[in-house]
Write a protein that holds these residues in place. Sequence first.
Motif, PDB file in Angstrom:
ATOM      1  N   PHE A 229     -15.922  -0.785   3.623  1.00 35.28           N
ATOM      2  CA  PHE A 229     -16.183  -1.431   4.938  1.00 35.28           C
ATOM      3  C   PHE A 229     -15.907  -1.137   5.840  1.00 35.28           C
ATOM      4  CE2 PHE A 229     -17.247  -4.523   7.031  1.00 35.28           C
ATOM      5  CZ  PHE A 229     -19.113  -4.650   6.963  1.00 35.28           C
ATOM      6  N   GLY A 242     -18.853  -1.969  -0.635  1.00 36.49           N
ATOM      7  CA  GLY A 242     -18.341  -1.801   0.744  1.00 36.49           C
ATOM      8  C   GLY A 242     -18.884  -1.089   1.314  1.00 36.49           C
ATOM      9  N   LEU A 245     -22.644  -2.205   2.222  1.00 37.08           N
ATOM     10  CA  LEU A 245     -22.529  -3.500   3.212  1.00 37.08           C
ATOM     11  C   LEU A 245     -22.711  -2.979   5.144  1.00 37.08           C
ATOM     12  CD1 LEU A 245     -20.821  -5.754   1.915  1.00 37.08           C
ATOM     13  CD2 LEU A 245     -22.934  -6.157   2.069  1.00 37.08           C
ATOM     14  N   ARG A 249     -25.087  -2.645   7.783  1.00 39.38           N
ATOM     15  CA  ARG A 249     -25.055  -3.806   9.017  1.00 39.38           C
ATOM     16  C   ARG A 249     -25.760  -3.617   9.673  1.00 39.38           C
ATOM     17  NH1 ARG A 249     -18.958  -4.521  11.914  1.00 39.38           N
ATOM     18  NH2 ARG A 249     -18.845  -2.320  11.216  1.00 39.38           N
ATOM     19  N   LEU A 252     -29.633  -5.150   9.901  1.00 40.05           N
ATOM     20  CA  LEU A 252     -29.475  -6.333   9.962  1.00 40.05           C
ATOM     21  C   LEU A 252     -31.432  -6.651   9.877  1.00 40.05           C
ATOM     22  CD1 LEU A 252     -26.292  -7.766   9.956  1.00 40.05           C
ATOM     23  CD2 LEU A 252     -27.643  -6.878   7.573  1.00 40.05           C
ATOM     24  N   GLY A 253     -32.029  -6.612  11.081  1.00 40.57           N
ATOM     25  CA  GLY A 253     -32.641  -7.027  11.419  1.00 40.57           C
ATOM     26  C   GLY A 253     -34.397  -5.991  10.732  1.00 40.57           C
ATOM     27  N   PRO A 256     -33.039  -6.159   5.888  1.00 41.01           N
ATOM     28  CA  PRO A 256     -32.107  -7.497   5.930  1.00 41.01           C
ATOM     29  C   PRO A 256     -31.294  -7.348   4.514  1.00 41.01           C
ATOM     30  CG  PRO A 256     -33.922  -7.949   5.874  1.00 41.01           C
ATOM     31  CD  PRO A 256     -33.695  -7.437   6.264  1.00 41.01           C
ATOM     32  N   GLY A 259     -28.077  -5.759   3.198  1.00 44.62           N
ATOM     33  CA  GLY A 259     -26.539  -6.445   3.987  1.00 44.62           C
ATOM     34  C   GLY A 259     -26.655  -7.134   1.908  1.00 44.62           C
ATOM     35  N   ILE A 260     -27.336  -7.389   1.771  1.00 42.61           N
ATOM     36  CA  ILE A 260     -27.621  -8.282   1.182  1.00 42.61           C
ATOM     37  C   ILE A 260     -27.164  -8.340  -0.637  1.00 42.61           C
ATOM     38  CG2 ILE A 260     -29.254 -10.828  -0.525  1.00 42.61           C
ATOM     39  CD1 ILE A 260     -31.031 -10.872   2.477  1.00 42.61           C
ATOM     40  N   GLY A 263     -23.048  -7.051  -1.474  1.00 42.87           N
ATOM     41  CA  GLY A 263     -22.747  -8.058  -1.051  1.00 42.87           C
ATOM     42  C   GLY A 263     -22.829  -9.464  -2.227  1.00 42.87           C
ATOM     43  N   LEU A 264     -23.811  -9.026  -2.889  1.00 41.18           N
ATOM     44  CA  LEU A 264     -24.547  -9.781  -3.703  1.00 41.18           C
ATOM     45  C   LEU A 264     -23.327  -9.709  -4.942  1.00 41.18           C
ATOM     46  CD1 LEU A 264     -25.981 -12.611  -4.003  1.00 41.18           C
ATOM     47  CD2 LEU A 264     -27.800 -11.180  -5.379  1.00 41.18           C
ATOM     48  N   ILE A 266     -20.664  -7.757  -5.267  1.00 34.54           N
ATOM     49  CA  ILE A 266     -19.524  -7.957  -5.310  1.00 34.54           C
ATOM     50  C   ILE A 266     -19.165  -9.520  -5.834  1.00 34.54           C
ATOM     51  CG2 ILE A 266     -17.364  -7.684  -2.880  1.00 34.54           C
ATOM     52  CD1 ILE A 266     -19.248  -5.452  -1.932  1.00 34.54           C
ATOM     53  N   MET A 267     -19.648 -10.512  -5.077  1.00 35.50           N
ATOM     54  CA  MET A 267     -19.835 -11.745  -4.823  1.00 35.50           C
ATOM     55  C   MET A 267     -19.667 -12.009  -6.263  1.00 35.50           C
ATOM     56  SD  MET A 267     -21.358 -15.167  -3.173  1.00 35.50           S
ATOM     57  CE  MET A 267     -22.674 -14.829  -5.173  1.00 35.50           C
TER      58      MET A 267
END
Lengths: 292, 316
Positions: A229, A242, A245, A249, A252-253, A256, A259-260, A263-264, A266-267
């Motif tokens: 990242f 990373g 993401l 970044r 994002l506008g 989106p 950016g989702i 990350g999902l 990774i989580m």
Amino acid sequence: MAIQTARPTVASRPGLDLLRKALRHGLVLAGGGVVLFLGFVAAFGQALAPYDPLAMDFTARFAPPSLAHPFGTDDFGRDLLSRVMYGARVSVQVAFIAVGISASAGVTLGVTAGYLGGWVDEVIMRVMDVIFAFPAVLLAITVMAILGRGVENAMIAIAIVYAPIFARVTRGAVISVRDREFVTAARALGQTHTRIMWAHVLPNALGPIIVQTSLSLAFAILAEAALSFFGLGTQPPDPSWGRMLAEGRGFLGQAPWMGIFPGLAIMVSVLGFNLLGDGLRDVLDPRWRGRR
Amino acid sequence: MSLAYLLRRLGTLLLVLFGVSLVTFAIIPLLPGSPARVTLGVQATPEAVATLERQMGLDRPLPVQYVSWIGGIITRGDFGTSLISRQPIRGEVTRRLPATITLALVALAIGLAIAIPAGYVSALKPGSARDLGVSVMSQLGVSVPDFWMGILLILLFSETLGWLPSSGYRPLSDGFVPWGRHVLLPAATVGIISGSIMARFVRSALLEVLGQDYVRTAHAKGVPRRTVLRKHVMRNAAISIVTIVGLQMATLLSAVVVVEIIFAWPGLGQLALTATLQRDYPALQAAVLLAAVTFTVVNLLTDLSYTFLDPRISYA
């Protein structure tokens, strides 16, 4: 005073019993399932991915999630699902190699410190204290500053950061078994310290190390993602969660989903290793049962 | 707390700090290239690089360089000169350290504001739906990457709702509201994650106290439940909670480093990354050293605070 009598017992196979217990444990099953799925995606993701993760399609830039692109596309029109699938390989590879190095070094130091004790223990553990004194991410960044950017160096950085944890966990486990009868017996038989450490003490101290390995794999995935990242780990155009993401970044506008989904991924992966680690701790160390 | 224990802990602290300073100092000697080369650029002649190395004192033996470097920091707060801005680093770190500490403290406050009530409601009814909820929240907290949490909060509160700025810093001297608007998102990013993690430990601490004989006795005497919880349970769980906070500081400070970078928060973490990317090694040394010293001292203070919270604990 209680009198203990020797009673003949039915020969049991503790390894098999533990495996059976583990396979009945909810957290082990849930975490193990996620980890197996992650391993499958890492191994076959490239073949299963609907698109080439590096193929650009400027007619499909910032396409929102749809049937054609379930995770949408990025600013170069690259399919995010394919990139996320490919990124699994990078994450898993980095995590396993980094934790492998970290565990090898940490366990060696921990066994030596715990078994020999005295000044050897003092020196090793004070050095570990010094490494512990640095916030993990900052230490990883510093190591990357010295070694240079790139995924191989990220593995080394992560290994250095997490080796002291293995050393501490192993030392604790070794101290709890080093004075047991079988160790004294091995000493009385004239076995060398090296043999006693590796053949007798370590196998009996493996439980906490296995648990720590699973938890460290989770940390390693997070650390690789963080380094990528920041632009220090995996370098473009290779997809890494990373890195994706970091790229997302800026949009994002507009998009989106960029950016989702990474990350999902990774989580969910980290959650899998954490659940597995917690479950294994329940199985291997009964003192932890019911603590959560 | 005995004086011998205090002296022994201080001795260990000094030893660790000495090790920390050695590791930090080693950054420059371990580099593949010379800082003089970074300053002058790749076009510089070897003679010019050698001259600058002499001026920077890099041609001296390493022990001499170390003593001069650490001596400058201890006696004058002199961290050297930035290779990029050519300005003394001292001013930079003096500005940035309070920003990092502020962010860490606000994040800790948010974390505790989440962890204590969540751990409390969870411990009062173990096995209930809310207990399960806290457990799930805790597992997610450990698993969510802090930089992703930051992105999600920016997406919601800055991009979608437009309520809070997505980056930047305003000092408290500009007024509480502008400061608060800027600190809220980065602090919440760290606070939500560390609060979720701490909630599980707070729950364990409270459950342990709830099972003690004196709590049962208090209930049996007819002391109102609220009083038992306030006077006996919470007070006795405080020491474990302080331990948790101390242990959590490591994760929290690491997360602060990451979050500073995402939110362009001018703290030590951002300085460290910028310095790494720009190869401004003296600035990196300063950021790393200060962060590690802060972290080590916080750990010691946490340890020492146990005896104040629970006078029964004495270290011989």
